[in-house]
Design an enzyme around this catalytic site. Structure first.
Site, PDB file in Angstrom:
ATOM      1  N   GLY A  31      -8.975  -7.473  -6.034  1.00 25.96           N
ATOM      2  CA  GLY A  31      -9.862  -8.535  -6.482  1.00 25.96           C
ATOM      3  C   GLY A  31     -10.918  -8.017  -7.429  1.00 25.96           C
ATOM      4  O   GLY A  31     -11.604  -7.045  -7.120  1.00 25.96           O
ATOM      5  N   ASN A  40      -9.300 -11.983   4.105  1.00 32.83           N
ATOM      6  CA  ASN A  40      -8.236 -11.952   3.111  1.00 32.83           C
ATOM      7  C   ASN A  40      -7.112 -12.851   3.598  1.00 32.83           C
ATOM      8  O   ASN A  40      -6.574 -12.635   4.686  1.00 32.83           O
ATOM      9  CB  ASN A  40      -7.712 -10.523   2.923  1.00 32.83           C
ATOM     10  CG  ASN A  40      -6.477 -10.476   2.035  1.00 32.83           C
ATOM     11  OD1 ASN A  40      -6.331 -11.266   1.104  1.00 32.83           O
ATOM     12  ND2 ASN A  40      -5.584  -9.550   2.328  1.00 32.83           N
ATOM     13  N   GLY A  41      -6.773 -13.866   2.825  1.00 30.95           N
ATOM     14  CA  GLY A  41      -5.702 -14.767   3.228  1.00 30.95           C
ATOM     15  C   GLY A  41      -6.023 -16.203   2.893  1.00 30.95           C
ATOM     16  O   GLY A  41      -6.876 -16.499   2.056  1.00 30.95           O
ATOM     17  N   TYR A  63       4.108  -6.000  -5.464  1.00 29.84           N
ATOM     18  CA  TYR A  63       3.082  -5.999  -6.513  1.00 29.84           C
ATOM     19  C   TYR A  63       1.668  -5.742  -6.026  1.00 29.84           C
ATOM     20  O   TYR A  63       0.919  -4.993  -6.648  1.00 29.84           O
ATOM     21  CB  TYR A  63       3.115  -7.354  -7.234  1.00 29.84           C
ATOM     22  CG  TYR A  63       2.002  -7.538  -8.245  1.00 29.84           C
ATOM     23  CD1 TYR A  63       2.112  -7.009  -9.526  1.00 29.84           C
ATOM     24  CD2 TYR A  63       0.850  -8.248  -7.923  1.00 29.84           C
ATOM     25  CE1 TYR A  63       1.087  -7.183 -10.467  1.00 29.84           C
ATOM     26  CE2 TYR A  63      -0.174  -8.424  -8.850  1.00 29.84           C
ATOM     27  CZ  TYR A  63      -0.052  -7.888 -10.111  1.00 29.84           C
ATOM     28  OH  TYR A  63      -1.052  -8.052 -11.025  1.00 29.84           O
ATOM     29  N   CYS A 102      -7.319 -10.615  -1.484  1.00 25.91           N
ATOM     30  CA  CYS A 102      -8.653 -10.010  -1.491  1.00 25.91           C
ATOM     31  C   CYS A 102      -8.568  -8.681  -0.757  1.00 25.91           C
ATOM     32  O   CYS A 102      -7.546  -8.335  -0.169  1.00 25.91           O
ATOM     33  CB  CYS A 102      -9.670 -10.926  -0.805  1.00 25.91           C
ATOM     34  SG  CYS A 102      -9.872 -12.533  -1.610  1.00 25.91           S
TER      35      CYS A 102
END
Length: 503
Positions: free
Chosen positions: A28, A101-102, A259, A2
């Site tokens: 996201g 985020n995670g 990526y 995210c």
């Protein structure tokens, strides 16, 4: 995967948060949300969709205040409803909101303790809500009113949070009427960067997942938030920093460089673009070792992240670089789409071939990674349909054999094409003449070469070594069951959660 951002300044921050989110949209595309504070008053808008779809002008007009946070989400198992979009908010103590985020890996224990010991109500299946409630519970132990709140209370709460929450997490949040906070997990698995700029003699701060969010509005990057470090910025503009996690060691997720991140970002001091160039150089040398007398005619990247490594690959191999695929930029990233059916439909809409670049040639396709293999299989077939004589593929990442448990919704073991397969078996399944993978040592060296002191990484998707400790088979079994039960499909619509019902 995210994207998070937070800003504290002198003027309204709604537009700056919106702009920063658009720079993080690649992290996201499922949902977006912004929460702002105007004194003690919070305003929130969150909904499914891209940033420009979820947050309209009529919503922006109500997002007032000089303090705020924002989030873009991609769908994960069991968390793809509008109701679980972020930010999350609790009103006790003080009024706290955060974006995350995670992923936490001990959610069952955390939830049990929150309910039975802290008497906190949990309303969703999101681990972000768990993090928020752990922080709130720990600050509540101070038993002081808002007027007596101090930064020491926050840092003490963070010390306890680090002992309770295991996993990868980068968090930005606000306390109404008090200030902005942020923290990063003890291993620094997920990225978080801080920047500043001066407006009319006063300093304004932004904290975000990637440095590109700071670049878009002229913030000067101060550096990355460290592993196990917590930050608090009061309404007076004073910045406080403290490492609150014992034995914190920076081991960021190396897949960010492969990526996830934008090429123009800098993460923990390493340029993402430079690391991808180095990945291309190293893997090309491996190709020469395997096929010194190769008959490769052309190097063609798989857009977009494969493009950065393809140019050094072509130079090392001394063969032409060509663009053979044209990308439709209005189709989202297939890696982060919630199911295989959507990915399969989207890849053909996303890419189209320039046939004369393939006709009669031995084509070497350069991609950043191969996860499930279905997309690679389709792309290889597209190359053959365009007339390629032979098709080979090179991945600038090693074989992905293990699930990610720290915030990337990678499949379970059985869905990963490299799990339990040798190189030739993978090549046969994808349908290529030759398949080349980067070695893990060369991948680590590619990133380490770009930042002094950056030597350790979470490489669990390649080697199964999880930096937070052993992940049990029971954990993976539960993850697989969640997928098979279809929790990932959208749950009953709860509506767009909004403190002011902004429609």
């Amino acid at each position: 995967m995210c994207g998070v951002v937070g800003i504290i300044g002198e003027d309204f921050v709604n537009q700056k948060l919106f702009d920063a989110l658009t720079m993080l949209q690649h992290r996201g595309q499922d949902a977006a949300g912004i929460l702002t504070c105007d004194g003690y008053h919070m305003s929130l808008r969150k909904a499914k969709g891209l940033v420009v779809e979820a947050i309209r002008t009529r919503h922006m007009e109500r997002l007032s205040g000089n303090l705020g946070i924002a989030h873009v989400r991609y769908p994960t198992a069991g968390s793809d409803s509008e109701f679980e979009a972020q930010p999350f908010y609790v009103n006790s103590p003080y009024g706290i909101a955060l974006v995350h985020n995670g992923n936490l890996v001990n959610t069952d224990i955390i939830k049990k303790d929150l309910v039975e010991k802290d008497y906190r109500h949990i309303n969703t299946t999101s681990d972000s809500e768990l993090l928020l409630n752990v922080l709130a519970a720990e600050m509540h132990k101070a038993q002081v009113s808002l007027k007596d709140f101090s930064v020491e209370i926050f840092f003490d709460a963070m010390t306890n949070l680090y002992q309770r929450c295991i996993g990868g997490y980068a968090v930005v949040g606000v306390i109404a009427g008090v200030g902005l906070f942020a923290f990063r997990d003890p291993n620094g698995i997920r990225p978080l960067v801080i920047g500043q700029k001066t407006i009319a003699g006063k300093v304004e701060y932004m904290i975000a997942s990637e440095s590109v969010a700071l670049d878009c509005d002229g913030y000067e990057v101060m550096g990355d938030i460290g592993a196990g470090e917590a930050i608090f910025i009061g309404l007076d503009g004073v910045l406080h920093r403290q490492v609150c996690a014992p034995n914190a060691v920076l081991t960021p997720c190396i897949f960010e460089y492969v990526y996830l991140a934008r090429p123009d970002s800098v993460i923990d001091g390493a340029s993402v673009y430079a690391t991808r160039l180095e990945m291309g150089r190293k893997v090309a040398k491996k190709i020469l070792q395997s096929l010194p007398d190769h008959d490769i005619d052309v190097v063609i990247p798989v857009p977009d992240s494969g493009r950065h490594a393809a140019l050094p690959v072509s130079r090392v191999l001394n063969v032409p670089y060509r663009e053979g695929f044209v990308k439709n930029r209005y189709v989202g990233r297939t890696f982060i789409m919630p199911d295989q059916q959507q990915r399969t439909k989207s890849i053909r809409k996303k890419l189209n071939t320039i046939d004369h670049e393939f006709a009669g040639k031995h084509v070497l396709l350069v991609d950043d990674s191969i996860v499930r293999g279905n997309t690679s299989k389709q792309i290889v077939q597209m190359a053959r349909n365009a007339g390629a004589r032979k098709v080979s593929i090179v991945s600038t990442a090693p074989p992905i054999r293990y699930p990610n448990v720290y915030g990337i919704d990678m499949p379970t073991h059985g869905e990963l094409v490299a799990y339990g397969r040798h190189n030739q078996e993978i090549a046969d399944w994808i349908g290529v003449d030759h398949l080349f993978y980067q070695t893990l040592d060369d991948l680590i060296a590619s990133v380490s070469s770009q930042a002094a002191g950056l030597t350790q990484f979470d490489t669990s998707v390649f080697d199964g070594q999880y930096v937070t400790g052993e992940i049990s088979e029971a954990y993976f079994a539960a993850l697989q069951q969640t997928r098979h039960d279809g929790v990932r499909s959208t749950v009953k619509k709860q509506g767009n959660v909004d403190l002011h019902n902004q429609e």
